[in-house]
Design a protein around this motif. Structure first.
Motif, PDB file in Angstrom:
ATOM      1  N   SER A   1     -49.082 -57.030  53.063  1.00 27.71           N
ATOM      2  CA  SER A   1     -50.480 -56.813  53.446  1.00 27.71           C
ATOM      3  C   SER A   1     -51.327 -56.541  52.209  1.00 27.71           C
ATOM      4  CB  SER A   1     -50.622 -55.625  54.402  1.00 27.71           C
ATOM      5  OG  SER A   1     -49.598 -55.621  55.338  1.00 27.71           O
TER       6      SER A   1
ATOM      7  N   GLN B   1     -50.747 -57.453  49.128  1.00 29.13           N
ATOM      8  CA  GLN B   1     -50.894 -58.661  48.330  1.00 29.13           C
ATOM      9  C   GLN B   1     -51.989 -59.561  48.894  1.00 29.13           C
ATOM     10  OE1 GLN B   1     -47.061 -60.448  48.025  1.00 29.13           O
ATOM     11  NE2 GLN B   1     -46.470 -59.175  46.271  1.00 29.13           N
ATOM     12  N   SER B   2     -51.955 -59.750  50.229  1.00 31.90           N
ATOM     13  CA  SER B   2     -52.970 -60.650  50.786  1.00 31.90           C
ATOM     14  C   SER B   2     -54.354 -60.018  50.709  1.00 31.90           C
ATOM     15  CB  SER B   2     -52.624 -61.076  52.213  1.00 31.90           C
ATOM     16  OG  SER B   2     -52.043 -60.040  52.915  1.00 31.90           O
TER      17      SER B   2
ATOM     18  N   PHE C   1     -55.587 -60.432  47.254  1.00 32.41           N
ATOM     19  CA  PHE C   1     -55.917 -61.835  47.028  1.00 32.41           C
ATOM     20  C   PHE C   1     -57.247 -62.198  47.693  1.00 32.41           C
ATOM     21  CE2 PHE C   1     -55.779 -66.262  48.444  1.00 32.41           C
ATOM     22  CZ  PHE C   1     -55.634 -66.887  47.222  1.00 32.41           C
ATOM     23  N   ALA C   2     -57.456 -61.674  48.900  1.00 31.72           N
ATOM     24  CA  ALA C   2     -58.593 -62.150  49.694  1.00 31.72           C
ATOM     25  C   ALA C   2     -59.891 -61.389  49.443  1.00 31.72           C
ATOM     26  CB  ALA C   2     -58.236 -62.099  51.174  1.00 31.72           C
TER      27      ALA C   2
END
Lengths: 354, 352
Positions: B149, B151-152, B155-156
């Motif tokens: 979670s 990491q995303s 990233f986002a």
């Protein structure tokens, strides 16, 4: 374009009725609850058998031969594998990741096993169906083609759809007689074109009659972050679009493709099939079924299911090329219910569109 | 009733073994030395198949579907004459089930029972299943969820925090104070990492991941320098972690899905979507009750650690001031409305 079935076709007949199916359904539910889910394996068999037994072609019916025990064992194995999988994931996370990759490759194998099991467990006129699809082919159709479809920005969706139906139908046999699908790719693209045209037409008519411009629409999206009224309006608009544009478009595609698939499928021995379902009727049955079922707390679900089965059967035709007495059984390994239980769990739809 | 069976036998149709060859036929029973014998005869009285009754497979009755009998060699006799079939062969296995399924007034009892049972399952059974599933979930997996979670998120939408180390230290001290009041057993269960991120889209906010990672946004730390507010909000997030809200929500929606799949089977087009949407609305209501529960936990924790429990109410009052009147309707929200939460918190403080 409601056309009638060809003159030489006899339609499938569904003789089940809502009352009778309700009794079986509610007892299935009751016993499944009382046995904390164990009976659901037998319930599945009874459900399939009921719909198969009551579907007739020229006075001969279908049958389903799997036993509750087979289904239960298949489900238990799948659950056991899932638990063992979890334990490996705990103890050896890296091995777990390798297993996940392995599972992706096992997916086509499981799909083939599932179709094979269901084919072997189904009979028509005392002759069992069979399935000869290979895992390699399934790998292409269910894993590689979807990736290619995404890479081509979904423009090849009809190609994929036809490949799936070819894989399913061309590998099915009734006894020793093979099924063959000769569907034209153009028909699949036409179905997609009509569906998209419907959505665009609804959009244009909607904008023209209500005078809502794209600018106003995007303005509403901006405003929605701060204004609950605008947000609700957007949600309303979304549902309106769903029921007026996208849902009918889905049924348009389904109906056109179904007709094409049946109309171009042959069974060795000169037998052919026909289908003349129409999107408006399918849509009407599906939507009214939904309203009735929801309003009756699902108690009218058996009624809705028999209604749909009756419509589909009566709009599916069989054009015999000779006697139906000449099908001969083929000996094929029975297989186990593991693939079936897996596809049940993942709710992968691999069946023929009967 | 041991007399010789009528010569005419039971009328029906027969299939020759392993083929689809169908012809009108009769079923006859006779007594032989080895036991009762079953014979399928064609109209011309030719024998299509014969076997001992004990070796014959008789399908259990199912609605009005044809009754079917299969000989060991695979030849089949079937008939629509249910009465004649039962009279000839006696009561078969599965007859009781068939009686149970008949459309009679007593089905109403079954309906009432099923509705009650489904409601009980939904109300209480699910909680039990969820609790068992949470215990069985390997910690590695939960840590993996946190990592994934984050990491995303990074990233986002998230940027590294732009807070000064003093600001971070201050929040961290409050956080450690709160953790110190947790029972030792609880502390071992989760990692309880505190992280800072700059997430402009989220505004002043805090959230917890299932493995115990708690994230504060820069906007929150800057907008709420008051210790008590920070303690209240962090207490609330620790509540989510300790009460395993993330996992429970996941298993609950999964459990509901399985329940529906097993009980309703395949409901058919659109209905499937309706069921899933309904599931979503139900899980929203579940999520709102989790928020209330985490509020309560956070209050107690903050009070025990020596902070003023009114801090959390202060936070929601400020949020309401900022966003007041622009919150979505209750039923479509993950969180209860701020005003409702302030009221509930004040009631809880009274009770402390």
């Amino acid at each position: 374009m409601p056309s009638s079935l060809p003159a030489d076709a006899t339609s499938f007949e569904f003789e089940g009725n809502a009352k009778e199916w309700f009794g079986i359904w509610i007892v299935n539910l009751l016993l499944s609850i009382l046995t904390i889910g164990i009976y659901s394996a037998w319930a599945k068999v009874r459900t399939k058998k009921y719909f198969h037994n009551n579907t007739y072609v020229e006075g001969r019916n279908f049958d389903y031969h799997a036993t509750g025990k087979q289904i239960l064992i298949g489900r238990l194995i799948v659950v056991a594998v899932v638990i063992i999988f979890q334990m490996i994931l705990t103890a050896l996370p890296t091995l777990g990741l390798i297993l996940i990759v392995a599972l992706i490759f096992a997916y086509p194998w499981l799909i083939v096993r599932s179709i094979q099991f269901n084919a072997r467990m189904t009979s028509f006129s005392n002759v069992r169906f069979g399935f000869t699809g290979t895992t390699g082919r399934a790998f292409l159709v269910f894993l590689l083609y979807p990736v290619l479809m995404v890479l081509t920005l979904y423009t090849t969706f009809p190609v994929l759809d036809r490949a799936v139906k070819r894989f399913s139908i061309n590998n099915h046999k009734l006894g020793q007689a093979r099924f063959t699908l000769n569907a034209r790719l153009g028909a699949f693209y036409w179905a997609l074109f009509v569906a998209i045209a419907w959505i665009l037409a609804v959009l244009v008519i909607g904008i023209f009659t209500t005078g809502v411009s794209f600018a106003a629409f995007f303005g509403a999206i901006e405003a929605a972050e701060n204004d609950p009224g605008a947000a609700l309006g957007l949600i309303g608009l979304f549902y309106l679009m769903f029921f007026v544009a996208f849902l009918p478009a889905g049924f348009i595609y389904q109906a056109l493709v179904r007709n094409e698939v049946y109309n171009t499928t042959t069974l060795e021995g000169g037998h052919r099939f026909a289908s003349n379902v129409t999107a408006p009727t399918l849509l009407w049955i599906a939507v009214s079924n939904m309203v009735v079922v929801v309003c009756t707390l699902f108690l009218m679900l058996p009624w809705a299911q028999t209604r749909m089965a009756r419509y589909l059967a009566s709009h599916t035709g069989f054009i015999p090329g000779g006697s139906l007495d000449d099908f001969i059984s083929d000996q094929q390994a029975k297989g186990s219910a593991i693939g079936d239980a897996y596809t049940d769990l993942e709710s992968v739809d691999v069946g023929l569109p009967i | 009733m041991s007399g010789a069976p009528s010569l005419r036998g039971l009328r029906g149709h027969a299939y020759a073994a392993q083929t689809s060859h169908r012809q009108p036929a009769r079923l006859l029973l006779s007594q032989a030395a080895a036991g009762t014998k079953v014979e399928i005869q064609s109209e011309e009285q030719a024998i299509i198949g014969a076997a001992l009754l004990s070796e014959v497979k008789i399908d259990t009755p199912l609605g009005r579907a044809p009754r079917k009998l299969t000989l060991p060699d695979g030849s089949v006799f079937e008939t629509d004459d249910h009465g004649g079939f039962d009279q000839l062969l006696g009561r078969q296995r599965g007859a009781a089930l068939h009686d149970l399924e008949a459309f009679r007034p007593r089905l109403v009892t079954f309906v009432v029972f099923c509705i009650a049972a489904v409601w009980m399952l939904w109300r209480y059974g699910l909680d039990v299943i969820v609790a068992v599933a949470v215990v069985l979930t390997p910690p590695v997996l939960i840590e993996q969820i946190d990592k994934g979670s984050l990491q995303s998120l990074d990233f986002a939408m998230a940027e590294p925090s732009k807070l000064s180390s003093e600001e971070k230290e201050k929040a961290k001290r409050i956080y450690d104070n709160l953790l110190a009041t947790l029972p030792a057993a609880e502390k071992k269960q989760h990692s309880f990492d505190l992280l800072f991120r700059d997430i402009p889209d989220m505004g002043p906010n805090a959230f917890a991941l299932p493995g115990g990672t708690v994230v504060l946004t820069d906007a929150f730390v800057e907008m709420f320098p008051e210790q008590d507010v920070v303690a209240g909000v962090l207490g609330h997030e620790i509540g989510h972690v300790v009460e395993e809200h993330g996992l429970k929500r996941f298993y609950r929606s999964l459990g509901l899905y399985m329940l529906i799949a097993f009980l309703a089977g395949d409901p058919g087009p659109i209905l499937e979507d309706i069921v899933l949407e309904g599931n979503l609305l139900l899980s929203l209501s579940y999520s709102r009750s989790q928020e209330m529960s985490a509020d309560e936990f956070g209050l107690r924790l903050a009070a025990e650690a020596g902070f003023d429990p009114a801090g959390l109410a202060q936070f929601f009052s400020k949020v309401q001031e900022l966003y007041g009147g622009r919150e979505p309707a209750q039923w479509m929200s993950l969180h209860p409305s701020s005003s409702e939460r302030v009221e509930a918190i004040e009631a809880l403080i009274e009770a402390l």
